[in-house]
Design an enzyme around this catalytic site. Sequence first.
Site, PDB file in Angstrom:
ATOM      1  N   LYS A   1     122.921  26.660  76.469  1.00 13.05           N
ATOM      2  CA  LYS A   1     122.926  25.949  75.470  1.00 13.05           C
ATOM      3  C   LYS A   1     123.216  24.492  75.624  1.00 13.05           C
ATOM      4  CE  LYS A   1     124.187  26.316  70.406  1.00 13.05           C
ATOM      5  NZ  LYS A   1     124.669  24.903  70.160  1.00 13.05           N
TER       6      LYS A   1
ATOM      7  N   GLU B   1     119.776  31.666  78.598  1.00  6.39           N
ATOM      8  CA  GLU B   1     119.706  30.301  79.372  1.00  6.39           C
ATOM      9  C   GLU B   1     120.818  29.518  78.629  1.00  6.39           C
ATOM     10  OE1 GLU B   1     116.483  28.355  76.286  1.00  6.39           O
ATOM     11  OE2 GLU B   1     115.753  29.909  77.338  1.00  6.39           O
TER      12      GLU B   1
ATOM     13  N   TYR C   1     135.621  22.920  64.484  1.00  6.34           N
ATOM     14  CA  TYR C   1     134.480  22.935  63.464  1.00  6.34           C
ATOM     15  C   TYR C   1     134.075  24.653  63.455  1.00  6.34           C
ATOM     16  CZ  TYR C   1     129.913  22.324  61.313  1.00  6.34           C
ATOM     17  OH  TYR C   1     128.999  22.810  60.356  1.00  6.34           O
TER      18      TYR C   1
END
EC number: 6.5.1.2
Length: 660
Positions: free
Chosen positions: A114, A112, A37
Site C-alpha cells: 500500500k 501488494e 489519525y
Amino acid sequence: MQQEEAKKRILELRKQIQYHNQKYYVEDAPEIDDFEYDMLYRELQNLEAAFPQFVVPNSPTQKVGGAPLAQFSKVRHEVVMESLHDSFSHEELREFDRRVREAVGDVTYVVEPKFDGLSVSLEYRDGVFTRGSTRGDGTVGEDVTENLRTIRTIPKKLKEPVPFLEVRGEVYMSHESFFKLCAQQELAGEKPFKNPRNAAAGSLRQKDSRVTASRVLDIFVFNVQQISGDVLSSHEEALDYLKRLGFTVSPFYTACRTIDEAIREVERIGEMRGSLGYSIDGAVIKVNRFSQRQELGSTAKFPKWAEAFKYPPEEKETKLLRIEVNVGRTGVLTPTGVFEPVTLAGTTVSRATLHNQDFISEKDIRVGDVVKLRKAGEIIPEVVCVVSHADHAEPYRLPETCPSCGGPVIREEGESAVRCTNAACPAQLARHLIHFVSRDAMDIDNCGPAVLEQLIAQGLVHSPADLYHLTLPQLTRMERMGEKSAQNLLDGIARSRQNDLSRLLFAMGIPHIGQKAAKLLAARFGNMTNIFEATAADIAAIDGYGSIMAESVQEFFSLTATAELVAQLRDAGVNMESSLQVTDSRFAGKTFVLTGTLSHRTRTEATALIEQFGGKVTGSVSKKTSYVLAGEAAGSKLDKAQKLGVPVLTEADFEVLLQP
C-alpha cells in the site's frame, strides 16, 4: 457508554477528523501522524456501528479524501475512486476473508504494498495520455494533467493504441528525492515537508509545472478503472497487461489461495518496508477475479473486495547523548538530538530534530535521558516521549548567544523560534546566498549550492553584493568551473542587476515577507529609498499586510547591516526601482480571478498589468470577486462566477479596460 455520551463523543471525533482531513488532503500539512489519525477514525467507526442512529451522510466515515482545490479545474470521475477499509490485526483480516467467502465461495487474493502517496487517475485515448486528475473526494478531483506530464515514469504514449484506458496509480516521492528536497528547503530557510507523501502531494498541486518537474516524482500504477478494446478478467492479468503497455506497476505482488498465505505475505512486506526506497504504510489484500469483485460490490465508501492492513509505527528506546544547535538562513537556532544508534523501520537512527525550545520544554527533554523514538511517516525520526531522566539531569535551554558567531539571540513575542540577530553571521551566509540566487528571488542561473560553497570557502564572497564583483579569472580557478561555465555564471549575475525591486526584496530574506508580500511592498513604495523612510504604520496600510509583517519590514530596514548591504548592491548596479508601482489606479479595490488559456498575453503578464493598475489577483471565485477574466477552455471558476453573478470578461473586454 450511554447514548448522550456517545453522541457527544461522535460529534467531537467528526470535528477532529474533518480538521485533520483538511490539513492532510487539502493543505498537505498534517499535524498528527497516520497512526494517531487511524485510531481516531477507528473509534468513530466503532461508535457509529454501536449507535447507528447517529450516522449521517456527511460523516468522515461515509466520504472519501478531501475536496478538490479551487485553483484547479474539476474532473468528475466516471468510476468512483474509492478508499480502502483498514485493518489493524490478523483477526480483522480473517473476518474480511470470512465475509468474502460467504458471499462468493472459493477465492484467490492478490497481496501488494500500500503505497503512501497521492492517488491519481490517468486517461489515454488511442494510446496517448490525454488527462490526469487527483482523487479529490472520490467523485470529483483536480485536473493536474500538465503537472503529471512532468513525471518521467508516466508513459505519454502506450506501447499499444488502446482505444480508451483509465488507470489508477499512486504518485510518490522516493526517499532519495525527499531528502534532497528537504536539504534544499532547509538551506533556503523554508519549512521542509514533513514526509514524502506530503512532499509528493504538495509538488503535484503546483500552479507552475516547472516546480513539479524539479521535485522528481514517480508513480506506481495499480488498477484499471475503465478500458475499451480489451477484456481483462483478473487483477493479476491486469497488472501484467499494464506492464506490457509500459506502466510501472507494483514491484511485487503475490497471488494467495488462503487467508493464511495472504497474512504471511502481509508480514513479509512489513519486514521489507524499511529497506525500500519509497514509503508504504501497509499492504492490500484484493480479490483477484473481477467477476467476484462485481458480485461483492461496495459500501458507500469502500469496496467489499479489498482490505488494507496498516502497519503500526515501530518505536524504540535509546539514550540522548547531546544536543547540537544549528543556525539557519534566517538566523533561527534549530536543536538536533544525537542519540545512541538504534534501528528503526530498517535503518539506523542516531539523530532527530528537536524543533525548538517549546518542543523540548513540553516533553521535558534533558541530555542523558532515555527517550522513545519512532519514524514519523516511516521516514523522519522523532522523539515521542521521555521514558526516564538521567540522574542530576538539568532542564535544557537553548543558548543565549549564537553558537556560530557569538552574537545575541532573541525570541520575538508570539514566535517559537530563537533567532540570531547578526546579519553577518557566518552560519547564515551560505543559506542566505542560496535563497538570494534562487528562481523566485534574483534568479541567477548556474549558481547552485556547490558553486556558492566554493565561493565562500575561497573567500570570494562574504555577502550577496560580492557576487556582482566576481571576475572570469577568479571563477576559472575554481574546481569544475571551465571558462564557458564561468561566463554563463557572470552573464546570469549581470542579468539579475535589471530585476524588479520586488525580486530583490524577496531575495534579501526579510522575516515574514514572502514573494507576494515583497511584490506588494515594491508596488506600494516604488523604490528602495521610500521603503527605508516608511514607518511601520505606512507599511501596515498595505492591503494584505498585518502589524507583524509591517514591524518586521520596518525593523529589518532600520538595521545598519541592511543599509550597508543595500548601499553595496546599489554601487554594484543592482536595480532599486519597481515596475510594479501603481501608475494608474483604475483597478484600485478590484479583485480579479484568471481562468482558462489567454491567447494574447500570459497569465503572468495579465497579472502584472492588473497589479500595476492597483488591482489584486486571487485564485478562487467568491461573491467579493470583481471580475473573472476567462480565456479558452475556462473551467469551474467560470461556472462558479456565472452562478454567483460575478462579471465575466473576455480577453477583448480586458483589452478595452486597459486602454488609456
